[in-house]
Structure formats: structure tokens, C-alpha cells
Write a protein that holds these residues in place. Structure first.
Motif, PDB file in Angstrom:
ATOM      1  N   LEU A 141      46.798  47.846  71.569  1.00 36.67           N
ATOM      2  CA  LEU A 141      47.636  47.803  69.945  1.00 36.67           C
ATOM      3  C   LEU A 141      49.246  48.050  69.976  1.00 36.67           C
ATOM      4  N   VAL A 142      49.516  49.241  71.111  1.00 36.84           N
ATOM      5  CA  VAL A 142      51.001  49.485  71.476  1.00 36.84           C
ATOM      6  C   VAL A 142      51.224  48.017  71.779  1.00 36.84           C
ATOM      7  N   GLU A 143      50.805  47.729  72.852  1.00 32.10           N
ATOM      8  CA  GLU A 143      51.414  46.987  73.596  1.00 32.10           C
ATOM      9  C   GLU A 143      51.575  45.528  72.460  1.00 32.10           C
ATOM     10  N   ALA A 206      50.637  52.197  65.110  1.00 37.66           N
ATOM     11  CA  ALA A 206      51.738  52.367  63.746  1.00 37.66           C
ATOM     12  C   ALA A 206      53.187  52.046  64.872  1.00 37.66           C
ATOM     13  N   LEU A 207      54.095  51.541  62.978  1.00 40.51           N
ATOM     14  CA  LEU A 207      55.501  51.732  63.294  1.00 40.51           C
ATOM     15  C   LEU A 207      56.001  52.090  61.959  1.00 40.51           C
ATOM     16  N   LEU A 208      56.987  53.396  62.647  1.00 43.68           N
ATOM     17  CA  LEU A 208      57.599  53.480  61.363  1.00 43.68           C
ATOM     18  C   LEU A 208      59.774  53.394  61.870  1.00 43.68           C
ATOM     19  N   VAL A 209      59.690  53.221  60.225  1.00 45.63           N
ATOM     20  CA  VAL A 209      61.722  53.498  60.321  1.00 45.63           C
ATOM     21  C   VAL A 209      62.417  54.338  59.826  1.00 45.63           C
ATOM     22  N   VAL A 210      63.055  54.617  61.105  1.00 43.46           N
ATOM     23  CA  VAL A 210      63.986  56.025  60.361  1.00 43.46           C
ATOM     24  C   VAL A 210      64.785  55.917  59.157  1.00 43.46           C
ATOM     25  N   SER A 211      64.081  56.677  58.558  1.00 40.41           N
ATOM     26  CA  SER A 211      64.341  56.867  56.608  1.00 40.41           C
ATOM     27  C   SER A 211      65.902  58.427  56.583  1.00 40.41           C
ATOM     28  N   ASP A 212      65.627  59.146  57.709  1.00 41.98           N
ATOM     29  CA  ASP A 212      66.492  60.571  57.252  1.00 41.98           C
ATOM     30  C   ASP A 212      66.696  61.182  58.513  1.00 41.98           C
ATOM     31  N   GLU A 213      68.013  62.163  58.770  1.00 46.60           N
ATOM     32  CA  GLU A 213      67.875  62.367  59.749  1.00 46.60           C
ATOM     33  C   GLU A 213      68.072  64.423  60.352  1.00 46.60           C
ATOM     34  N   ARG A 233      62.583  45.986  55.211  1.00 47.93           N
ATOM     35  CA  ARG A 233      61.851  45.020  54.874  1.00 47.93           C
ATOM     36  C   ARG A 233      61.526  44.276  55.949  1.00 47.93           C
ATOM     37  N   VAL A 234      62.333  43.741  56.797  1.00 50.45           N
ATOM     38  CA  VAL A 234      62.500  42.958  57.795  1.00 50.45           C
ATOM     39  C   VAL A 234      61.680  43.449  59.263  1.00 50.45           C
ATOM     40  N   ALA A 235      61.724  44.587  59.459  1.00 56.37           N
ATOM     41  CA  ALA A 235      59.891  45.485  60.830  1.00 56.37           C
ATOM     42  C   ALA A 235      58.484  45.398  59.347  1.00 56.37           C
ATOM     43  N   ALA A 236      58.330  45.310  58.427  1.00 48.74           N
ATOM     44  CA  ALA A 236      57.809  45.135  58.179  1.00 48.74           C
ATOM     45  C   ALA A 236      57.400  43.906  57.785  1.00 48.74           C
ATOM     46  N   GLU A 237      57.869  43.090  57.202  1.00 52.93           N
ATOM     47  CA  GLU A 237      57.293  41.782  57.375  1.00 52.93           C
ATOM     48  C   GLU A 237      56.888  41.190  58.746  1.00 52.93           C
ATOM     49  N   THR A 238      57.824  41.250  60.089  1.00 53.43           N
ATOM     50  CA  THR A 238      57.678  41.354  61.554  1.00 53.43           C
ATOM     51  C   THR A 238      56.518  41.311  61.321  1.00 53.43           C
ATOM     52  N   LEU A 239      55.773  43.079  61.286  1.00 54.38           N
ATOM     53  CA  LEU A 239      54.409  43.445  61.435  1.00 54.38           C
ATOM     54  C   LEU A 239      52.829  42.543  61.750  1.00 54.38           C
ATOM     55  N   LEU A 240      53.572  42.182  59.861  1.00 54.89           N
ATOM     56  CA  LEU A 240      52.688  41.356  59.256  1.00 54.89           C
ATOM     57  C   LEU A 240      52.203  40.290  59.297  1.00 54.89           C
ATOM     58  N   ASP A 241      54.036  39.773  60.316  1.00 49.26           N
ATOM     59  CA  ASP A 241      53.517  38.313  61.009  1.00 49.26           C
ATOM     60  C   ASP A 241      52.450  39.265  62.494  1.00 49.26           C
ATOM     61  N   LEU A 242      53.021  39.698  63.278  1.00 44.09           N
ATOM     62  CA  LEU A 242      52.158  40.475  64.089  1.00 44.09           C
ATOM     63  C   LEU A 242      50.397  40.184  63.544  1.00 44.09           C
ATOM     64  N   VAL A 243      50.015  40.575  62.227  1.00 45.48           N
ATOM     65  CA  VAL A 243      48.943  40.907  62.386  1.00 45.48           C
ATOM     66  C   VAL A 243      47.664  39.969  61.866  1.00 45.48           C
TER      67      VAL A 243
END
Length: 274
Positions: A141-143, A206-213, A233-243
Motif C-alpha cells: 500500500l505504501v508503494e 497513511a498520508l499525513l499533512v504537516v499542520s504545525d511545527e 484539501r488537495v492531498a485528501a482528494e488525491t488519496l481518495l482518487d487513489l483509493v
């Protein structure tokens, strides 16, 4: 019999009238991204026993049967209650989406991160046999996730994450400790989800987005940053497209159904943890 392998007295199961869901399930931590993704594929909430704890969405029309969406989740115990139920309903491939705090100057607000392993410091994963100091996702899945991001032109980081139940106890000493172990970020669910997936024999990534540092031992939140909101938003949409197997597999471009701003090439390259 090894007592650690015994089933609990309370077992996850599919109750009478509950749905059988598709094998691919996207577990979404942020509630606003969950609502957006559900609307994007005409998915509607369905009734099931845990509806008061989190939502389960099943798509209709042309996306019927491709995947299920579930969430929102906050913290390891909540997420584990969710994944256990989803597996009982038929999930076999779990794709998680959430946010994280960066422990490295190489991962800035808005950057994408794929967990290559997780260091469990939450209290849930230890109850599942086989959990050591490090947990891993499903390699295949990671690949697939990496290829999907690269094919869409998105840079990302890949490396270890630290999972904790106590966001107000992310002390400088602990941050330094996990930095020395190579952790790129801290979050609240991933190691527990990996523990359950390994125990139950299902696949998970999993796919994560950095929200804070936090890498400078002070907190720099980015929750109101427009860049975070746009990239999440774009990352979530991209992951959904893949799924759901959109794009070339369905004979159309993934960008046809993305947000009005369209896809954005994220900063950074596809690299390993640093």
C-alpha cells in the motif's frame, strides 16, 4: 494458549442490519475533509451501531462499491474502536488521512508525509500482541501511495512518526529523544492503527499533512494558514482518487473532479526520512 492471543470478551462484529462495506476504507481524521470527500463522491452516512462515535459513509451512483469513508477520529483509542468495527464490517485495506506536527526542519507546514514506521507511545497498541518499539505499515500500500503521489506530481517526505496520547506532554526532552530516533513528526493515531492491522491481518498505510511545527522546541501552529488548508484539501482528494481507482483506471483524469484551484505541485521531492 498464549493469553495475549485470546480474543476479548467484547468482540467487534457486524450486527443485524449493519452493512457489509467495501474492502477499501479511507479513515479520515479531520471532520471537514471527511465531509468534503463524502460529498465529492455522493456518499451518504449509513446507520450502524457506532454512529454516535463516528460516521460511516458509503458512496452511491458511479462510485458505489468502490470504497467506504469513515471518521472523524481523534486519538488512538477512538481510532482503534473505529478500525476494529470497520474490519468486522468487511474492510481489508485501510488508508488513513490526517495531520501531524513536524519534528524536522525538512518537513514544514503544508508538506506531505508518508509514515514508514511509527514509534508507539500511546496506551492502546500495547494491548495487541507483537507490538515492539517500532511498527510498520503495509509495504504494498505504501508503494501504491508513493506512485500515486509521484504520478500526480506531488513531493512528500517519508519517515518515522511518533504517536502519543498526550499532546500537552510533548516536552523538549521527548521531542529531542524522538528526533534522535529519526522521527519526522508526531501525531495521535498511526501506531495504534498499525498495531491493529498487523494483529487482524489487514493492510494499512497513511498520508499525513504537516499542520504545525515543534522542531525548534517551541510551537508554531499552522491551523489557520491558507497554505495548510489548500494542501490538505488537495492531498485528501488525491488519496481518495487513489483509493477508488480514479484517473487512468477509470478512463478520466483525476484532476477533473478536484477543487476549483486544481492540483498543486507541493514543495519538496519524494525523499526518505532525514
Amino acid at each position: 494458549m498464549d493469553q495475549s492471543l485470546q480474543e476479548g470478551i467484547i468482540r467487534p462484529h457486524r450486527g443485524q442490519g449493519e452493512p457489509i462495506i467495501p474492502a477499501d476504507v479511507l479513515m479520515v481524521m479531520p471532520p471537514f475533509e471527511l465531509r468534503h470527500l463524502a460529498g465529492r463522491i455522493s456518499a451518504e452516512p449509513v446507520a450502524f451501531a457506532d454512529s454516535d462515535l463516528y460516521r460511516l459513509y458509503l458512496p452511491k451512483e458511479r462510485f458505489r462499491g468502490t470504497c467506504a469513508l469513515s471518521g472523524p477520529f481523534l486519538g488512538a483509542p477512538h481510532a482503534v474502536m473505529g478500525i476494529e468495527k470497520l474490519i468486522a464490517l468487511g474492510a481489508r485495506r485501510i488508508w488513513a488521512f490526517g495531520w501531524c506536527g513536524s519534528l524536522s526542519p525538512n518537513a514544514r507546514i503544508g508538506d506531505l508525509l508518508i509514515p514508514a514506521c511509527a514509534y508507539p507511545e500511546e496506551g492502546t497498541s500495547r494491548h495487541y500482541p507483537g507490538v515492539g518499539e517500532e511498527l510498520i505499515p503495509d509495504t504494498e500500500l505504501v508503494e501504491r501511495l508513493e506512485k500515486g503521489l509521484e504520478g500526480a506530481g506531488f513531493g512528500y517526505r517519508k519517515g518515522a512518526v511518533w504517536t502519543t496520547d498526550a499532546p500537552y506532554r510533548e516536552t523538549p526532552e521527548k521531542i529531542r529523544h524522538f528526533q534522535e530516533r529519526g522521527a519526522l513528526a508526531v501525531e495521535m493515531e498511526i501506531s495504534a492503527l498499525m498495531a491493529v492491522s498487523l494483529f487482524r491481518g489487514v493492510r494499512m498505510c497513511a498520508l499525513l499533512v504537516v499542520s504545525d511545527e515543534l522542531f525548534e522546541y517551541r510551537w508554531r501552529p499552522g491551523f489557520r494558514d491558507p497554505l495548510l488548508k489548500k494542501r490538505s484539501r488537495v492531498a485528501a482528494e488525491t488519496l481518495l482518487d487513489l483509493v477508488i481507482g480514479t484517473g487512468e483506471e477509470r478512463g478520466r483524469s483525476p484532476s477533473e473532479s478536484r477543487s476549483k484551484d486544481g492540483p498543486e505541485r507541493f514543495s519538496g521531492e519524494a525523499v526518505g526520512g532525514e
